[in-house]
Enzyme design. Sequence first.
Site, PDB file in Angstrom:
ATOM      1  N   GLY A   1      -6.981   9.145   6.289  1.00  0.00           N
ATOM      2  CA  GLY A   1      -7.350   8.090   5.639  1.00  0.00           C
ATOM      3  C   GLY A   1      -6.830   6.618   6.277  1.00  0.00           C
TER       4      GLY A   1
ATOM      5  N   ARG B   1      -8.675  21.722  11.401  1.00  0.00           N
ATOM      6  CA  ARG B   1      -7.441  21.612  11.545  1.00  0.00           C
ATOM      7  C   ARG B   1      -6.513  22.537  10.839  1.00  0.00           C
ATOM      8  NH1 ARG B   1      -7.533  16.271   7.505  1.00  0.00           N
ATOM      9  NH2 ARG B   1      -8.236  17.600   5.986  1.00  0.00           N
TER      10      ARG B   1
ATOM     11  N   HIS C   1      31.133  11.394  -5.557  1.00  0.00           N
ATOM     12  CA  HIS C   1      31.352  12.952  -5.711  1.00  0.00           C
ATOM     13  C   HIS C   1      30.334  13.710  -7.504  1.00  0.00           C
ATOM     14  CE1 HIS C   1      32.495  14.537 -10.019  1.00  0.00           C
ATOM     15  NE2 HIS C   1      33.492  15.159  -9.665  1.00  0.00           N
TER      16      HIS C   1
ATOM     17  N   SER D   1      38.010  23.424  11.341  1.00  0.00           N
ATOM     18  CA  SER D   1      36.624  23.205  10.243  1.00  0.00           C
ATOM     19  C   SER D   1      36.473  21.373  10.749  1.00  0.00           C
ATOM     20  CB  SER D   1      36.944  23.714   8.873  1.00  0.00           C
ATOM     21  OG  SER D   1      35.680  23.751   8.440  1.00  0.00           O
TER      22      SER D   1
END
Length: 906
Positions: free
Chosen positions: A113, A349, A470, A797
């Site tokens: 559109g 489509r 937090h 880590s």
Amino acid sequence: MTDQRWVYSFEDINDALEMYKGDWKKVTGLLGGKGANLARMCSIGITVPSGFTISTECCNKYLELENEFPEGMWDQALVALKKVEENTGKKIGDKKNPLLVSCRSGAAQSMPGMMDTVLNIGLNDETAKAMVALTNDERFVYDSYRRLVQGFGAIVLGIDDEKFEHPLGNYKKEKGFKFDNELKADNWKEVLELYNKVIMEEKGMKFPQDPMEQIKMSIKAVFSSWNVPRAIQYRERTGIPHTLGTAVNLQTMVFGNMGEEHSGTGVAFTRNPSNGKKEIFGEFLFNAQGEDVVAGIRNALPISALNDKLPKCYEQFIQECAKLENYFKEMQDVEFTIEQGKLYFLQTRNAKRTAVSRFKTMFDMVEEGLIDKKTAIKRISSDDVDMMLHPQFDPNVLKLAQKQGKLFATGVAASPGAAVGKMYFSSKKCVEMAKEGPVIMCRPFTKPDDVDGMFASKGLFTAEGGATSHAAVVARQFGIPCVVGCNVLIDEEKKTVTINGITLNEGDWVSIDGTTGSIYSAKIPTIQVKLEEQKHFMSILQWCDEFCAKEGIRDIKNGPSRGLMVWANADTAEDATRARSFGAQGIGLCRTEHQFLGDRAGILREFILTEDKDKKKEALDKLEVLQTKDFEELFIAMTDLPVVVRLIDPPLHEFLPDLLELTREVYELRGKGEKNEEKELMLKKAEQMHESNPMLGLRGVRLSIVLRQLVAMQTTAITQGAINAKKKGFNPVPEIMIPLVGHPNELKEIQPEVEEVSQNLLKKNNVEIEIKIGTMIEIPRACLVAPQLTKYAKFFSFGTNDLTQMTFGYSRDDAESGFLLKYVEDDILPRNPFKSVDQIGVGRLIKMCVDEGRESQPMMDIGVCGEHGGDPKSIKFFSQAGLTYVSCSAYRVPVARLSACHAILD
Ligand code: PEP
Ligand code: MG
């Protein structure tokens, strides 16, 4: 350059395909999605109205030439038009059998559109008469003609659509009509006159009678519509490059509005777009055209109605839908028209569908042998996974709320999902009111003390903070929809929240969308799927794990390789159980300080603040008992899988009383002539410990070094928890992680103590458990000295939240609600580095650390446990950097599993 090819007849798809050596993606780039699909339909014998496509390259050239057709294009269009005339036996402008065409945009990526379409081109005063003679339906012809004049006026000549709607509305009122279908032929003729007048008044010209002129002007208008503001905005929002351009499709008009018996138009999906069932799902309207079905003005019939009236057409339709699915190997969304008993496909489509439908259709298509597992996985997006996990707003009610202007505020989308409830401003009130119904918490920001209220709430939003604040971290961890940094003004006394002049009061209904970062002042119901019933979802994610596992040696026993594992950040057994049910293969981060929430915060505070040795010991013992139990439960929940427990980390001030409040309290007491020794002492200690930059202060490993007893207590609790689990018959795999290390000597100081305490305890209990000790990499310096760290650390880590904060020098708590958004808006930064890892800077540090760390310890596990561990873009980077796993909140685990697989399938 006169020999450049600009125009392709639908039958000429092979020319384009040859040019791009069979690459459909490039052909689609050239002809646009619609044009390429029409040509593809044509090539497999589906009936599409004859036509041709003018390429996206031509659009770009046209725009570059400042709205001039490039050389050779018009001649090529004339040749293609001739072919259409031959195919249809009709001629443009013919007074007996005129050809009418539509002119539609069609970009490579769908922009629904956003751009323009002109229908019924070729009609003029003469051809209209010919059409009447041909169809014997004057009403239909003049309705079509006025639609052309209106569409042409609005789209090609740029006249405001209102200028046409207004006189039509007045005309209908005058004649006593309510709906368009009540107007007869003569009425439409009169409306046509009104429209012609509008064009003359607005543009000082007549509607062009020459059909070739109509075609030329329409093509130009459609090309130009690539750059109308709404299209530009849409591309900006969806990330479609502005350089693609749109193709233009010129196609023979077919009419579904040629009578009630044998004509009509419909839209259909080849499978059910809501639940994925293998059945044609669609709607049909007899005697209708174009947008009539989707516009919903008349009640459309289910597609089976076609079988009752036109069984042959129906049968052909079903067969051709199957043919389309077989060819495209994907669920299709088609538009079709039946013109006097002849079926035409106007468009096909790949179908948009719900996440449930996406998973089912992909699973089924693999079962049916239509596609392979890799293709299925590639077609699923992280948004699909997200939608399965979190409640969503009822789309109809949401649309209505948006239309009614109920969007109250926006902020950082911190934790996905939709939630609705009555709004309250304090943790206490939320807990209290949650007994009566759903509540939403609204806070300036959150602190550990607010956690009870957060748990009681269906969702929360904060005025301040960013994606690693937090509120955001805790909300994500527990799957609570959350929006942060909304810049709203909260008056906690008056119990109001205000933004843009609109004020909401305590108890008002609000709905928050943590996926988009929107807050609505409305009650919008939510919908949630039951995951355990979603076998397709579960199976497809299992396929993802299998692909990752197959990509080399891919489990913890065998060490690192290319595919990533997905672990979870979880602090409690409950949390870990959830993560495991979502497919987590380990716990990559247990933030132990989260076990000090609520009542326990007081015990820790006592330990920190008291000068009394006995009291200190008493507090520590209490914490040890509580933590031992926590860890035991955690190891049991994760039996056989690794659990990385981090020693206490956050800035000390998070556990201290608020200095301002404490000062006020003490001064108030003093003012009354009372002196509370304990409070006085607490104030003194709090003042001593107060830091100007707590995030750069006493936190991480520094806390362990300064508050030494904490290390022994935590190590004892972890080891004892593991021993207890083992004694109950489980197989705990604990790992201890030391946070925020910047210098190897910090590890040298703490690691031996952790080792000693745990080994002694194990020996004392006569239990054998391997406990790896590793470190977090959160400070740029740690990346630079990785080989030295491997002396003391058996695994790394990356804490990418802190690593990002410290590499950029941006406060993670403040930046996102302050300058950072402006930075992103103004393109100073390409994206928010707290959401998606900065690959060039922070990423370079990560790569260096991985490469140099692995030189010393080739088989070491290296993971990521910052928020980036759940971000698809970052996951791709981590996969390429050679990490072992990403660890993210439980609710991100499925998304991460999909993304880890995408990273190796791409
Ligand atoms: C990090 O810094 O990335 C991390 C995981 O630690 P925290 O967010 O708890 O500081
Ligand atoms: Mg950190």
